[in-house]
Design a protein around this motif. Structure first.
Motif, PDB file in Angstrom:
ATOM      1  N   ALA A  82     -12.969   1.644   5.766  1.00 11.63           N
ATOM      2  CA  ALA A  82     -12.029   1.058   4.798  1.00 11.63           C
ATOM      3  C   ALA A  82     -11.611   2.076   3.748  1.00 11.63           C
ATOM      4  O   ALA A  82     -10.431   2.176   3.388  1.00 11.63           O
ATOM      5  CB  ALA A  82     -12.674  -0.159   4.139  1.00 11.63           C
ATOM      6  N   VAL A  83     -12.574   2.873   3.254  1.00  5.26           N
ATOM      7  CA  VAL A  83     -12.253   3.854   2.216  1.00  5.26           C
ATOM      8  C   VAL A  83     -11.380   4.968   2.770  1.00  5.26           C
ATOM      9  O   VAL A  83     -10.389   5.379   2.156  1.00  5.26           O
ATOM     10  CB  VAL A  83     -13.546   4.422   1.613  1.00  5.26           C
ATOM     11  CG1 VAL A  83     -13.229   5.532   0.623  1.00  5.26           C
ATOM     12  CG2 VAL A  83     -14.346   3.326   0.931  1.00  5.26           C
ATOM     13  N   SER A  84     -11.737   5.481   3.939  1.00  6.89           N
ATOM     14  CA  SER A  84     -10.987   6.598   4.506  1.00  6.89           C
ATOM     15  C   SER A  84      -9.592   6.168   4.963  1.00  6.89           C
ATOM     16  O   SER A  84      -8.694   7.008   5.090  1.00  6.89           O
ATOM     17  CB  SER A  84     -11.749   7.204   5.687  1.00  6.89           C
ATOM     18  OG  SER A  84     -11.929   6.258   6.721  1.00  6.89           O
ATOM     19  N   PHE A  85      -9.400   4.884   5.209  1.00  6.98           N
ATOM     20  CA  PHE A  85      -8.062   4.393   5.536  1.00  6.98           C
ATOM     21  C   PHE A  85      -7.113   4.689   4.378  1.00  6.98           C
ATOM     22  O   PHE A  85      -5.975   5.122   4.585  1.00  6.98           O
ATOM     23  CB  PHE A  85      -8.111   2.894   5.835  1.00  6.98           C
ATOM     24  CG  PHE A  85      -6.830   2.329   6.351  1.00  6.98           C
ATOM     25  CD1 PHE A  85      -6.558   2.314   7.711  1.00  6.98           C
ATOM     26  CD2 PHE A  85      -5.876   1.798   5.484  1.00  6.98           C
ATOM     27  CE1 PHE A  85      -5.366   1.783   8.192  1.00  6.98           C
ATOM     28  CE2 PHE A  85      -4.693   1.271   5.953  1.00  6.98           C
ATOM     29  CZ  PHE A  85      -4.431   1.262   7.316  1.00  6.98           C
ATOM     30  N   SER A  86      -7.594   4.460   3.154  1.00  3.91           N
ATOM     31  CA  SER A  86      -6.783   4.773   1.974  1.00  3.91           C
ATOM     32  C   SER A  86      -6.543   6.269   1.860  1.00  3.91           C
ATOM     33  O   SER A  86      -5.454   6.705   1.471  1.00  3.91           O
ATOM     34  CB  SER A  86      -7.475   4.259   0.711  1.00  3.91           C
ATOM     35  OG  SER A  86      -7.618   2.859   0.747  1.00  3.91           O
ATOM     36  N   PHE A  87      -7.550   7.066   2.207  1.00  2.39           N
ATOM     37  CA  PHE A  87      -7.374   8.514   2.168  1.00  2.39           C
ATOM     38  C   PHE A  87      -6.325   8.957   3.179  1.00  2.39           C
ATOM     39  O   PHE A  87      -5.505   9.841   2.909  1.00  2.39           O
ATOM     40  CB  PHE A  87      -8.694   9.216   2.450  1.00  2.39           C
ATOM     41  CG  PHE A  87      -8.569  10.713   2.581  1.00  2.39           C
ATOM     42  CD1 PHE A  87      -8.424  11.510   1.460  1.00  2.39           C
ATOM     43  CD2 PHE A  87      -8.574  11.321   3.826  1.00  2.39           C
ATOM     44  CE1 PHE A  87      -8.291  12.882   1.569  1.00  2.39           C
ATOM     45  CE2 PHE A  87      -8.443  12.685   3.947  1.00  2.39           C
ATOM     46  CZ  PHE A  87      -8.298  13.475   2.814  1.00  2.39           C
ATOM     47  N   GLY A  88      -6.348   8.345   4.354  1.00  6.80           N
ATOM     48  CA  GLY A  88      -5.356   8.696   5.374  1.00  6.80           C
ATOM     49  C   GLY A  88      -3.943   8.384   4.919  1.00  6.80           C
ATOM     50  O   GLY A  88      -3.020   9.176   5.152  1.00  6.80           O
ATOM     51  N   ILE A  89      -3.757   7.249   4.266  1.00  2.00           N
ATOM     52  CA  ILE A  89      -2.432   6.892   3.752  1.00  2.00           C
ATOM     53  C   ILE A  89      -1.983   7.889   2.694  1.00  2.00           C
ATOM     54  O   ILE A  89      -0.839   8.363   2.694  1.00  2.00           O
ATOM     55  CB  ILE A  89      -2.448   5.459   3.183  1.00  2.00           C
ATOM     56  CG1 ILE A  89      -2.594   4.447   4.319  1.00  2.00           C
ATOM     57  CG2 ILE A  89      -1.172   5.174   2.396  1.00  2.00           C
ATOM     58  CD1 ILE A  89      -2.663   3.015   3.852  1.00  2.00           C
ATOM     59  N   ALA A  90      -2.901   8.213   1.766  1.00  3.17           N
ATOM     60  CA  ALA A  90      -2.546   9.159   0.705  1.00  3.17           C
ATOM     61  C   ALA A  90      -2.246  10.544   1.283  1.00  3.17           C
ATOM     62  O   ALA A  90      -1.296  11.217   0.857  1.00  3.17           O
ATOM     63  CB  ALA A  90      -3.680   9.248  -0.307  1.00  3.17           C
ATOM     64  N   GLY A  91      -3.030  10.967   2.258  1.00  5.45           N
ATOM     65  CA  GLY A  91      -2.826  12.291   2.837  1.00  5.45           C
ATOM     66  C   GLY A  91      -1.569  12.400   3.666  1.00  5.45           C
ATOM     67  O   GLY A  91      -0.957  13.475   3.748  1.00  5.45           O
ATOM     68  N   SER A  92      -1.146  11.294   4.287  1.00  2.00           N
ATOM     69  CA  SER A  92       0.046  11.325   5.130  1.00  2.00           C
ATOM     70  C   SER A  92       1.315  11.596   4.332  1.00  2.00           C
ATOM     71  O   SER A  92       2.348  11.964   4.905  1.00  2.00           O
ATOM     72  CB  SER A  92       0.179  10.003   5.893  1.00  2.00           C
ATOM     73  OG  SER A  92       0.419   8.924   4.992  1.00  2.00           O
ATOM     74  N   LYS A  93       1.253  11.409   3.010  1.00  2.63           N
ATOM     75  CA  LYS A  93       2.417  11.682   2.163  1.00  2.63           C
ATOM     76  C   LYS A  93       2.597  13.181   1.923  1.00  2.63           C
ATOM     77  O   LYS A  93       3.645  13.613   1.434  1.00  2.63           O
ATOM     78  CB  LYS A  93       2.271  10.956   0.828  1.00  2.63           C
ATOM     79  CG  LYS A  93       2.200   9.439   0.969  1.00  2.63           C
ATOM     80  CD  LYS A  93       2.006   8.774  -0.386  1.00  2.63           C
ATOM     81  CE  LYS A  93       1.906   7.255  -0.234  1.00  2.63           C
ATOM     82  NZ  LYS A  93       1.699   6.576  -1.544  1.00  2.63           N
ATOM     83  N   LEU A  94       1.567  13.977   2.254  1.00  2.00           N
ATOM     84  CA  LEU A  94       1.622  15.415   2.016  1.00  2.00           C
ATOM     85  C   LEU A  94       1.650  16.223   3.300  1.00  2.00           C
ATOM     86  O   LEU A  94       2.381  17.207   3.407  1.00  2.00           O
ATOM     87  CB  LEU A  94       0.418  15.844   1.163  1.00  2.00           C
ATOM     88  CG  LEU A  94       0.307  15.238  -0.239  1.00  2.00           C
ATOM     89  CD1 LEU A  94      -1.002  15.656  -0.882  1.00  2.00           C
ATOM     90  CD2 LEU A  94       1.486  15.682  -1.103  1.00  2.00           C
ATOM     91  N   ILE A  95       0.816  15.840   4.270  1.00  2.00           N
ATOM     92  CA  ILE A  95       0.703  16.601   5.517  1.00  2.00           C
ATOM     93  C   ILE A  95       0.704  15.639   6.697  1.00  2.00           C
ATOM     94  O   ILE A  95       0.592  14.417   6.523  1.00  2.00           O
ATOM     95  CB  ILE A  95      -0.576  17.476   5.534  1.00  2.00           C
ATOM     96  CG1 ILE A  95      -1.806  16.619   5.235  1.00  2.00           C
ATOM     97  CG2 ILE A  95      -0.467  18.612   4.533  1.00  2.00           C
ATOM     98  CD1 ILE A  95      -3.107  17.411   5.239  1.00  2.00           C
ATOM     99  N   SER A  96       0.792  16.177   7.894  1.00  2.00           N
ATOM    100  CA  SER A  96       0.876  15.356   9.100  1.00  2.00           C
ATOM    101  C   SER A  96      -0.472  14.701   9.405  1.00  2.00           C
ATOM    102  O   SER A  96      -1.531  15.162   8.948  1.00  2.00           O
ATOM    103  CB  SER A  96       1.311  16.214  10.285  1.00  2.00           C
ATOM    104  OG  SER A  96       0.361  17.237  10.536  1.00  2.00           O
ATOM    105  N   TRP A  97      -0.435  13.636  10.206  1.00  2.00           N
ATOM    106  CA  TRP A  97      -1.654  12.888  10.477  1.00  2.00           C
ATOM    107  C   TRP A  97      -2.731  13.703  11.191  1.00  2.00           C
ATOM    108  O   TRP A  97      -3.929  13.485  10.929  1.00  2.00           O
ATOM    109  CB  TRP A  97      -1.338  11.600  11.248  1.00  2.00           C
ATOM    110  CG  TRP A  97      -0.809  11.779  12.650  1.00  2.00           C
ATOM    111  CD1 TRP A  97       0.494  11.790  13.033  1.00  2.00           C
ATOM    112  CD2 TRP A  97      -1.586  11.954  13.833  1.00  2.00           C
ATOM    113  NE1 TRP A  97       0.593  11.964  14.399  1.00  2.00           N
ATOM    114  CE2 TRP A  97      -0.676  12.068  14.913  1.00  2.00           C
ATOM    115  CE3 TRP A  97      -2.948  12.025  14.106  1.00  2.00           C
ATOM    116  CZ2 TRP A  97      -1.091  12.256  16.231  1.00  2.00           C
ATOM    117  CZ3 TRP A  97      -3.375  12.213  15.416  1.00  2.00           C
ATOM    118  CH2 TRP A  97      -2.449  12.323  16.463  1.00  2.00           C
TER     119      TRP A  97
END
Length: 238
Positions: free
Chosen positions: A19-34
């Motif tokens: 659940a926590v890393s899901f939020s990190f993935g969303i935040a990171g996708s705004k800067l770099i690719s998945w």
């Protein structure tokens, strides 16, 4: 202390990390690719350090030096946890295994491992960190992919979960421990100063994070030092 015992004990941690890393993935996708966002979580297992790294990356003036220093101080506690845990492991837990499994030390994994009545074996610790690692990596993957395909209004709403996570972690500690409450207030005051004081507004995000953490930690240590007797008492309770 079998591998399956560690997997069983680590299952709840794995669910929480997803659940926590899901939020990190969303935040990171705004800067770099998945793929790159997922690679960060596969090679790191530190929520606060990774989020701080993202903040520095989002700053146009952010540098690798700032990121290295910030993550060093944020993750320094894991070194102390590793030293403490080394007194709890079994004799068969050799140096190579310790180096290999040291990346799996997090607050929750450490708390479970150090609370065991028997000496911790390498097999148990490997099982204990298996599902949290999978949950952290897969959660980041799902969040990063959703961040790229979902509309902005949805990803922004899901990003609020990040702040809820930090509130859920910090507020109970603030209520139960007065020194923590004071240290958090000092960090907030420093952060606001860097945001609104014109003379400090030119400091980059990375160095602002470093300074806030150091100032809050040093003042907290000076105001509320832990005496040797209190430290021994806390270790005995642990």
């Amino acid at each position: 202390m079998r591998f399956s015992d560690g997997v069983r004990d680590g299952f709840p941690i794995g669910l929480g990390y997803f659940a926590v890393s899901f939020s990190f993935g969303i935040a990171g996708s705004k800067l770099i690719s998945w793929p790159l966002v997922t690679f960060i979580s596969m090679t790191n297992l530190t929520s606060a350090g990774q989020f701080a790294g993202l903040q520095i990356m989002s700053d146009a003036a952010g540098t690798f030096i700032e990121m290295a220093i910030a993550t060093f101080f944020i993750n320094l506690r894991y070194s102390l946890m590793a030293i403490s845990l080394s007194q709890k492991v079994s004799p068969s837990f050799g140096t190579f295994k310790r180096l290999l499994l040291a990346t799996g030390i997090t607050d929750e994994i450490y708390a479970l491992a150090v609370s065991q009545r028997e000496p911790v074996t390498a097999r148990y610790f490997a099982g204990l960190m298996a599902l949290p690692y999978i949950g952290w990596s897969s959660g980041t993957l799902c969040g990063a992919i959703c961040g790229e395909i979902l509309p902005g209004i949805v990803t922004n709403a899901l990003g609020v979960a990040l702040y809820g996570m930090f509130i859920a972690i910090v507020v109970p500690q603030m209520k139960a421990h007065r020194p923590t409450f004071i240290a958090v207030l000092i960090a907030i005051a420093c952060s606001l100063a860097f945001k609104f004081v014109p003379a400090l507004s030119g400091v980059t995000v990375g160095f602002a994070i470093i300074i806030c953490a150091l100032v809050a930690s040093l003042i907290g240590a000076a105001l509320f030092p832990i005496k040797d007797g209190e430290d021994s008492q806390e270790d005995a309770c642990t």
